[in-house]
Design an enzyme around this catalytic site. Structure first.
Site, PDB file in Angstrom:
ATOM      1  N   LYS A  17      51.565   9.972  36.288  1.00  0.00           N
ATOM      2  CA  LYS A  17      52.011   8.755  36.980  1.00  0.00           C
ATOM      3  C   LYS A  17      52.523   9.070  38.386  1.00  0.00           C
ATOM      4  O   LYS A  17      52.230   8.336  39.328  1.00  0.00           O
ATOM      5  CB  LYS A  17      53.113   8.045  36.183  1.00  0.00           C
ATOM      6  CG  LYS A  17      52.665   7.468  34.865  1.00  0.00           C
ATOM      7  CD  LYS A  17      53.756   6.646  34.205  1.00  0.00           C
ATOM      8  CE  LYS A  17      55.026   7.434  33.932  1.00  0.00           C
ATOM      9  NZ  LYS A  17      54.808   8.550  32.976  1.00  0.00           N
ATOM     10  N   LYS A  39      61.802   4.942  41.364  1.00  0.00           N
ATOM     11  CA  LYS A  39      61.733   5.486  40.013  1.00  0.00           C
ATOM     12  C   LYS A  39      62.976   4.984  39.305  1.00  0.00           C
ATOM     13  O   LYS A  39      64.047   5.600  39.368  1.00  0.00           O
ATOM     14  CB  LYS A  39      61.711   7.017  40.060  1.00  0.00           C
ATOM     15  CG  LYS A  39      61.680   7.694  38.704  1.00  0.00           C
ATOM     16  CD  LYS A  39      60.287   7.766  38.132  1.00  0.00           C
ATOM     17  CE  LYS A  39      60.276   8.618  36.859  1.00  0.00           C
ATOM     18  NZ  LYS A  39      58.927   8.681  36.262  1.00  0.00           N
TER      19      LYS A  39
END
Length: 227
Positions: A17, A39
């Site tokens: 990812k 994030k």
């Protein structure tokens, strides 16, 4: 929240990812856009140090942002988010993440949000990563780790994304093993099974993938690249 964005999720943990999120950021920057990275939850970093995925995202982005907005929840233990939070005596709150996203969105043209683990990994006793994507209302980019079992994992994840009526931006295939039996046939099956479009297939990279800066294998979603 005026910024456009993308929510990068995966068929599992360890499927690439961050690699794909960084490539998306680099491609968006090449289109002249101000790109912030996020994030929301990271796990697996020493006290006082940034998670390596967060470092990669910060280095790729071109919008200065408070690291507490980029990574609102950072935990030391490399385990599932809700477990890491419990070990730290913390509860992950979607409102906290949403507020941080809003601050990033106010500074950027696009915010690339990278999830943790897979699509349905729990964040607390009620909410999971899919709930966060729904709360942020961002188009989803699915990273498929190309290995045995990926057809099932990718199909189930895509089905869940569609069921929640979230916008589907596309999928990326990432070779996470040096060899995969019948790799081309698996990719062909994914093209048939998934809603599409395929935004690119990343070949296997040996060594430090963070040093790989090329994004030219990747195609941006049309609604972004044409805007």
């Amino acid at each position: 929240m005026s910024a456009r964005g993308l929510f990068v999720t995966g068929t599992d943990t360890g499927v690439g990812k961050t690699r794909v999120a960084v490539a998306l950021i680099e491609a968006l920057r090449a289109h002249g856009l101000r790109v912030a990275a996020m994030k929301p939850v990271s796990a697996g970093s020493m006290p006082g140090e940034l998670n390596e995925d967060v470092v990669s995202l910060l280095q790729a982005a071109n919008v200065d942002a408070d690291v507490r907005d980029v990574n609102p929840y950072a935990f030391a233990e490399p385990v599932a988010p809700h477990i890491a939070a419990a070990l730290a005596g913390v509860r992950i709150e979607l409102d906290v993440i949403t507020a941080a996203y809003a601050r990033l969105a106010a500074k950027a043209d696009v915010v690339v949000v990278e999830g943790a683990g897979g699509w349905r990994v729990p964040l607390n006793e009620r909410a999971d990563m899919a709930d966060l994507a729904q709360r942020l209302d961002l188009p989803v980019v699915l990273v498929v780790g190309l290995r045995l079992g990926c057809l099932n994992h990718a199909s189930l994840t895509a089905e869940s994304v569609v069921h929640r009526r979230l916008q589907w931006a596309g999928w990326v295939g990432n070779h996470i093993e040096s060899t995969m039996q019948q790799g081309a046939q698996n990719v062909a099956a994914l093209r048939r099974l998934l809603p599409g479009p395929c935004l690119g297939i990343q070949e296997f990279i040996e060594g430090d993938v963070s040093a790989q800066k090329s994004w030219h294998w990747l195609t941006l979603p049309k609604y972004i690249s044409r805007s």
